[in-house]
Write a protein that holds these residues in place. Structure first.
Motif, mmCIF file in Angstrom:
data_model
loop_
_atom_site.group_PDB
_atom_site.id
_atom_site.type_symbol
_atom_site.label_atom_id
_atom_site.label_comp_id
_atom_site.label_asym_id
_atom_site.label_seq_id
_atom_site.Cartn_x
_atom_site.Cartn_y
_atom_site.Cartn_z
ATOM 1 N N ILE A 67 0.789 -1.307 0.099
ATOM 2 C CA ILE A 67 0.038 0.094 0.067
ATOM 3 C C ILE A 67 0.902 1.337 -0.040
ATOM 4 C CG2 ILE A 67 -1.928 1.367 1.347
ATOM 5 C CD1 ILE A 67 -2.797 -1.318 2.145
ATOM 6 N N ALA A 70 2.704 2.869 -3.060
ATOM 7 C CA ALA A 70 2.063 3.714 -4.058
ATOM 8 C C ALA A 70 2.613 5.080 -4.233
ATOM 9 C CB ALA A 70 0.258 3.476 -3.539
ATOM 10 N N SER A 152 10.505 4.528 -1.136
ATOM 11 C CA SER A 152 9.614 4.559 -2.114
ATOM 12 C C SER A 152 9.856 5.955 -2.759
ATOM 13 C CB SER A 152 8.146 4.628 -2.006
ATOM 14 O OG SER A 152 7.953 3.163 -1.586
ATOM 15 N N LEU A 241 -3.983 7.695 -2.013
ATOM 16 C CA LEU A 241 -2.803 7.124 -1.810
ATOM 17 C C LEU A 241 -3.487 5.507 -1.831
ATOM 18 C CD1 LEU A 241 0.234 6.340 -1.232
ATOM 19 C CD2 LEU A 241 -0.454 6.533 1.389
ATOM 20 N N ILE A 244 -4.700 3.782 -5.168
ATOM 21 C CA ILE A 244 -3.579 3.099 -5.825
ATOM 22 C C ILE A 244 -3.000 2.048 -5.047
ATOM 23 C CG2 ILE A 244 -1.393 3.271 -7.172
ATOM 24 C CD1 ILE A 244 -2.400 6.314 -7.636
ATOM 25 N N GLY A 245 -2.695 2.425 -3.530
ATOM 26 C CA GLY A 245 -1.927 1.681 -2.875
ATOM 27 C C GLY A 245 -2.491 0.050 -2.403
ATOM 28 N N ILE A 248 -2.567 -2.785 -4.880
ATOM 29 C CA ILE A 248 -1.120 -3.136 -4.846
ATOM 30 C C ILE A 248 -0.997 -4.012 -3.827
ATOM 31 C CG2 ILE A 248 1.317 -2.382 -5.023
ATOM 32 C CD1 ILE A 248 0.695 -0.086 -6.250
ATOM 33 N N THR A 299 8.043 -0.035 -12.626
ATOM 34 C CA THR A 299 7.109 1.045 -12.196
ATOM 35 C C THR A 299 7.648 2.356 -12.298
ATOM 36 O OG1 THR A 299 6.149 -0.756 -10.659
ATOM 37 C CG2 THR A 299 5.778 1.480 -9.882
ATOM 38 N N ARG A 382 1.675 -1.282 -12.748
ATOM 39 C CA ARG A 382 1.809 -0.138 -11.631
ATOM 40 C C ARG A 382 2.088 1.047 -12.307
ATOM 41 N NH1 ARG A 382 4.415 -4.334 -7.321
ATOM 42 N NH2 ARG A 382 2.433 -5.675 -7.171
ATOM 43 N N LYS A 385 -0.595 2.757 -13.477
ATOM 44 C CA LYS A 385 -1.439 2.984 -12.238
ATOM 45 C C LYS A 385 -2.685 2.006 -12.522
ATOM 46 C CE LYS A 385 -0.620 7.811 -10.826
ATOM 47 N NZ LYS A 385 -1.047 9.136 -10.723
ATOM 48 N N VAL A 387 -3.931 -0.925 -11.431
ATOM 49 C CA VAL A 387 -3.906 -1.769 -10.326
ATOM 50 C C VAL A 387 -4.933 -2.746 -9.858
ATOM 51 C CG1 VAL A 387 -1.965 -0.449 -9.358
ATOM 52 C CG2 VAL A 387 -4.138 0.114 -8.678
#
Length: 455
Positions: A67, A70, A152, A241, A244-245, A248, A299, A382, A385, A387
């Motif tokens: 998460i 992201a 990240s 966040l 997207i996260g 993932i 990514t 990813r 984006k 996901v």
């Protein structure tokens, strides 16, 4: 990162991003290797205890870290679109989010872990080691999650060598602490497998503090002034966040949790089988660092190219990365075929454990070939984006197909414990095929949009 025009330039930039990530991931995997290796040298019961503990911890850690990862596509696309002024806000919000996640894990863990372990038919020593390991490592959860966000951010800027340097510093620290706390060197307590948890928690704090120093004082990270702009919580940023996260994180969780589920199901077997399974799975995880590093590189690069609206270049990088991963998987397959027993000997001094581990390693060959396709493909998605579909495919492949097939083969055929591995291989292969089809669909969609924009 810079625009590229030829495949030679792309491969060079790809390697510049990839190699530090690969070294970083191998170093992180080495920490897990030394936890298993040094615990196994202490005793097979302690190795089994660490195996049970990590089977509970790793899915949670990797899923929630997913998460937080992201941050990478968010920042890389902002940098590609030349919107650097928005980066600090999103990273700071992710740090707050990571702290809340970590506190939630701590509360849930203290309540649920004793109940889970007591429900399993484990030998007393194995149960005590597993519980002690999890209790010890919990002291490092907050810095670990915050570090995941900061790493990240660093990687999204293309500065993957910094993450590599931090991890290479932390590896000998972790190994030294393992020696002190597992074997009780000097005046330190002799804790066995529990000592590996203590060492990991201390290492997480060391890594976090080093990274804080870097982003505060080292260019280009200091330019963003992350520590000077600690704004309040923004639910809007957390929502972006999470959007997207969470897919993932769930995708990673479904994959890691299915391996953990197999380890837990194997608790019905004897300690030797559990130890051999954990040793082989640990080495397979080390091999997994190759496609995972390519995944993370794709990514970053594809996110940057997509943010810059260079979709043709994004497609070229995806093809390059997946092809390179497949080539590496074939090379490692040959190595495993030739040196399986030597690899097994790294994990135990007990001949029966070594022999059984070498048999499990044969199945690891098929793992990493499927991973070579599926994992980089996820990284490419990813970067776009895209996901949501990937995590649904992960659930279908691993939990609807892989685990049930493994259970049927293990319980109702003569394959026994090996049946679980065959089921996992089946799930991974299905996942690789479905993810590749999804990537092709996404690329066609972007290609059509690019064509309409130009016409």
């Amino acid at each position: 990162m810079n625009p590229t025009h030829t495949y030679a330039q792309k491969f060079k930039q790809f390697l510049v991003i990839l190699l530090p990530i690969l070294i970083t991931q191998l170093a992180l995997s080495a920490m897990s290797f030394f936890d298993s290796n040094m615990s196994g040298k202490f005793s097979s019961a302690h190795l089994a205890g660490v195996a049970i503990a990590t089977s509970l911890w790793i899915p949670v850690q990797t899923g929630l870290s997913g998460i937080l990862m992201a941050v990478t596509p968010i920042v890389s696309q902002l940098m590609g679109a030349r919107q650097e002024q928005k980066v600090t806000f999103h990273v700071v919000q992710a740090v707050w989010f990571s702290i809340v996640l970590a506190l939630g894990v701590l509360i849930l863990g203290f309540v649920s872990v004793p109940l889970i372990l007591n429900s399993m038919s484990l030998e007393p020593t194995v149960r005590n080691v597993a519980q002690g390991y999890l209790l010890s490592i919990s002291a490092g959860i907050v810095p670990l999650f915050a570090y995941t966000v900061l790493r990240s951010f660093i990687d999204a800027l293309g500065q993957t060598r910094i993450s590599m340097a931090v991890t290479l510093i932390s590896l000998p620290v972790n190994v030294a602490l393992n020696a002190l706390f597992i074997y009780g060197l000097g005046s330190f307590p002799k804790l066995g497998g529990i000592g590996a948890g203590v060492a990991s928690a201390i290492t997480y704090w060391v890594v976090f503090l080093i990274t804080l120093f870097i982003i505060h004082f080292v260019h280009p990270f200091s330019d963003f002034q992350l520590l000077r702009q600690l704004r309040g919580i923004s639910m809007g940023a957390w929502k972006e966040l999470s959007k997207i996260g969470i897919p993932i994180g769930f995708s990673i969780f479904f994959e890691t949790a299915v391996f953990a589920a197999v380890t837990l199901l194997m608790s019905s077997y004897d300690t030797t089988t559990i130890a051999a399974h954990q040793a082989a799975l640990n080495f397979a995880t080390t091999l997994y660092m190759l496609p995972l590093s390519i995944c993370m590189s794709l990514t970053i690069i594809i996110g940057y190219e997509a943010g810059s609206s260079r979709m043709k270049d994004a497609r070229a990088y995806a093809k390059l990365g997946i092809s390179f991963a497949v080539l590496l998987s074939l090379i490692t397959a040959v190595i495993l075929l030739m040196a399986g027993k030597q690899v097994a000997g790294l994990y135990s001094n007990e001949p029966v454990v070594v022999e059984l581990t070498s048999h499990f390693l044969i199945f690891a060959i098929f793992f990493q070939i499927s991973d070579a396709i599926a994992t980089p493909t996820q990284g490419a998605l990813r970067g776009y984006k895209d996901v949501n579909v990937a995590f649904m495919l992960a659930f279908l492949s691993y939990w609807v197909i892989g685990l049930p097939v493994g259970y049927i083969l293990a319980v109702f055929t003569a394959w026994g414990a090996f049946g679980y591995w065959i089921g996992l291989i089946t799930g991974l292969a299905v996942g690789a095929l479905l993810l590749m089809l999804r990537l092709l669909k996404v690329q066609r969609k972007y290609a059509a949009a690019e064509h309409m924009k130009l016409s």
